[in-house]
Enzyme design. Structure first.
Site, short mmCIF file in Angstrom:
data_model
loop_
_atom_site.label_atom_id
_atom_site.label_comp_id
_atom_site.label_asym_id
_atom_site.label_seq_id
_atom_site.Cartn_x
_atom_site.Cartn_y
_atom_site.Cartn_z
N CYS A 59 -45.36 -13.35 28.00
CA CYS A 59 -44.09 -13.65 27.20
C CYS A 59 -44.58 -13.89 25.76
O CYS A 59 -43.70 -13.61 24.91
CB CYS A 59 -43.43 -14.90 27.96
SG CYS A 59 -44.53 -16.13 28.16
N GLU A 77 -38.22 -21.22 30.08
CA GLU A 77 -39.40 -20.50 29.35
C GLU A 77 -38.94 -18.60 29.28
O GLU A 77 -39.21 -18.42 30.33
CB GLU A 77 -40.79 -20.84 29.72
CG GLU A 77 -41.56 -20.81 28.58
CD GLU A 77 -42.24 -19.42 28.64
OE1 GLU A 77 -41.77 -18.48 28.31
OE2 GLU A 77 -43.36 -19.37 29.75
N THR A 131 -34.86 -13.45 29.80
CA THR A 131 -33.88 -13.89 29.00
C THR A 131 -32.63 -13.86 29.62
O THR A 131 -31.59 -14.75 29.80
CB THR A 131 -33.91 -13.36 27.61
OG1 THR A 131 -35.05 -13.73 26.85
CG2 THR A 131 -32.70 -14.07 26.80
N GLU A 170 -38.55 -6.74 24.18
CA GLU A 170 -39.84 -7.15 24.99
C GLU A 170 -40.26 -5.84 25.83
O GLU A 170 -39.28 -5.63 26.68
CB GLU A 170 -39.54 -8.52 25.69
CG GLU A 170 -40.83 -8.94 26.39
CD GLU A 170 -40.47 -10.24 27.00
OE1 GLU A 170 -39.68 -10.43 27.89
OE2 GLU A 170 -41.16 -11.27 26.79
N LYS A 178 -39.86 -21.49 44.07
CA LYS A 178 -39.76 -19.92 44.63
C LYS A 178 -40.55 -19.10 43.58
O LYS A 178 -40.63 -18.87 42.37
CB LYS A 178 -38.45 -19.57 44.32
CG LYS A 178 -38.25 -18.04 45.18
CD LYS A 178 -37.10 -17.51 44.62
CE LYS A 178 -37.17 -16.56 43.42
NZ LYS A 178 -38.18 -15.47 43.50
#
Ligand code: NAI
Ligand code: MG
Length: 482
Positions: free
Chosen positions: A289, A255, A235, A386, A181
């Site tokens: 990332c 990941e 996350t 982030e 996906k």
């Protein structure tokens, strides 16, 4: 501000053929699916590009069934050497259609054409070539040569086709079939990849592409006949996936996010370091990332580095992703832009000093000027969370130990950069930094032979290299040479 203007140098859009609507790619064919759809837009213009089918639970079930049939009847029975021929063929078609893929990626994602053309697509082809080479050598991998079965793969929007390649190439090389996906804002290159699978005569059902958002992803993750879940993304969703597969025998690789430290010592070659800082945080609009979003600069050179950095940032060309001169393209979505704005505002409210490059931003689309925050402390949210945008936080340090302590003071552990003239310092820093990848005197370099992945909240499992095979082979069974 740049001292002179460039003439526009737009890449032609005529090379891509975007259809008004797209179905799901199941069992080697495009099918309508059970009815609902969503729109994908060009984030640089807000133009609607296409209507894309949204896969329901029933559609995902069809895709998993097709993948299971192809696995049992064809793909797991084929020799590694035969599977390799398909992967090599796909790799060559990607090269042949590279320009088309690059233009489509830039239109759907917003990234500059020079990056999709010179980084994303060549590395995509390289991943297929690299894992094609493993397909008939798995007994030498150290992880056995028994595939898992059907892999459910969910990828994000920041490197749409590259994340597809990281997922599909090793899965197929090891003899698995896949249901993948793409992200809801960037489905188009995955659908073009489906056409490439047809062009390569890949047996039906080996690759299935189901488009949709979180619900479709959830249906893949929770499907009882999926043997492996591979995810790249936030996350938060990664944790939800880990919870949902706990207690099943599904194999999982995650990941997730990062907050990489890019550490500049006073003996670093500063011209190169400035380029490395810029590449670390402004490459792909900072939607990376492993972006070097925390600059740790040694106090004795901090003023000079900041002065040079701002001068360099003022020359970055922000705008039309299809212009070959563009350095920084569009932010991928309105949601991501809102998140970047919110965290930047929090940075100001917390007392850090903000400086943004003085560039003209287009009036339509989603844009954010390259921005740097100085006077940042460890407690600031912009130093911990982030941002996933073109925003750099700058902290200073005095000693190598202080740099290590600050760099490791994060819930993430994906990547780091070290800039110094001393080889021995590079080695000792690399040993002490808790990060899956440490770049020395460079940043954001990707190669299919090199494993990539994180510690702590950055996830688990490795992608790329020989290590990347482990997630797609049965290594814990009696008889597997793990
Ligand atoms: P996300 O994690 O929601 O989306 C990533 C993929 O997961 C997409 O394909 C999405 O449709 C799918 N997904 C969403 N919910 C799911 C669920 N419950 N089960 C299964 N699949 C699901 O990330 P999003 O919302 O696009 O971005 C949020 C933040 O995540 C970003 O601001 C950034 O900080 C981080 N991020 C990190 C990435 C990385 O490369 N590590 C990539 C994208 C985002
Ligand atoms: Mg889009």
């Amino acid at each position: 501000m740049s001292t002179f203007d460039y003439a526009p140098a737009p890449e032609s859009r005529a090379v891509v053929d975007i259809k008004p609507s797209y179905g799901l790619f199941i069992n080697g064919e495009f099918v309508d699916g059970s009815g609902t759809s969503f729109k994908t837009i060009n984030p640089a213009t807000e133009e609607v590009l296409a209507e894309v089918a949204e896969a329901s639970d029933a559609d995902v079930d069809e895709a998993v069934k097709a993948a299971r049939r192809a696995y049992t009847r064809v793909w797991s029975k084929m020799s590694g050497a035969e599977r390799a021929k398909y992967l090599y063929r796909i790799a060559r078609i990607i090269q042949e259609r590279g320009r088309e893929l690059a233009v489509l990626e830039s239109i759907d994602n917003g990234k500059p054409i020079k990056e999709s053309r010179d980084v994303d697509i060549p590395v995509v082809a390289a991943h297929f070539f690299y894992y094609a080479g493993w397909a008939d050598k798995l007994e030498h991998s150290g992880y056995g040569s028994t595939p898992l079965g059907v892999a459910g793969q969910i990828i994000p929007w920041n490197f749409p086709l590259l994340m597809l390649a990281w997922k599909i190439a090793p899965a197929l090389a090891c003899g698995n079939t896949v249901v993948l996906k793409p992200a809801e804002t960037t489905p188009l290159t995955a659908l073009l990849f489906a056409e490439i699978c047809q062009q390569a005569d890949l047996p039906p059902g080996v690759v299935n592409i189901v488009t949709g958002a979180g619900e479709t992803g959830r249906a893949i993750v929770s499907h009882p006949d999926v043997d492996k879940v591979a995810f790249t993304g936030s996350t938060e969703v990664g944790k939800a996936i880990a919870r949902s597969v706990a207690g099943t025998d599904k194999k999982v690789t995650l990941e997730l996010g990062g907050k990489a430290a890019n550490i500049v010592f006073d003996d670093a070659p500063l011209d190169q370091a400035i380029e490395g800082i810029v590449n670390g945080i402004f490459f792909n609009q900072g939607h990376v990332c492993c972006a070097g979003s925390r600059l740790l600069v040694q106090e004795s050179v901090a003023d000079e580095v900041m002065e040079r950095l701002k001068r360099r940032m003022a020359t970055l060309r922000v705008g039309d992703p299809l212009d070959k001169n563009t350095d920084v393209g569009a932010i991928n979505s309105a949601e991501q832009l809102a998140k970047i704005r919110e965290l930047s505002q929090i940075g100001e409210d917390e007392g850090a000093e903000r400086w943004s490059a003085p560039c003209d931003l287009p009036s339509n689309g989603y844009w954010f000027a390259p921005t740097v925050f100085t006077g940042v402390t460890q407690a600031h949210r912009i130093a911990r969370e982030e941002i996933f945008g073109p925003v750099l936080s700058v902290l200073t340090f005095r000693t190598p130990s202080e740099a290590v302590e600050k760099a490791n003071n994060t819930p993430f552990g994906l990547s780091a950069g070290v800039w110094t003239d001393k080889g021995s310092r590079i080695l000792s820093m690399a040993n002490r930094l808790r990060a899956g990848v440490v770049w020395a005197n460079t940043f954001n370099k990707f190669d299919p032979t090199s494993p990539f992945g994180g510690y702590k909240e950055s996830g688990y499992g490795r992608e790329g290299g020989r290590h990347g095979l482990e997630g797609y082979l049965k290594t814990n069974e009696m008889g597997a040479d793990s």
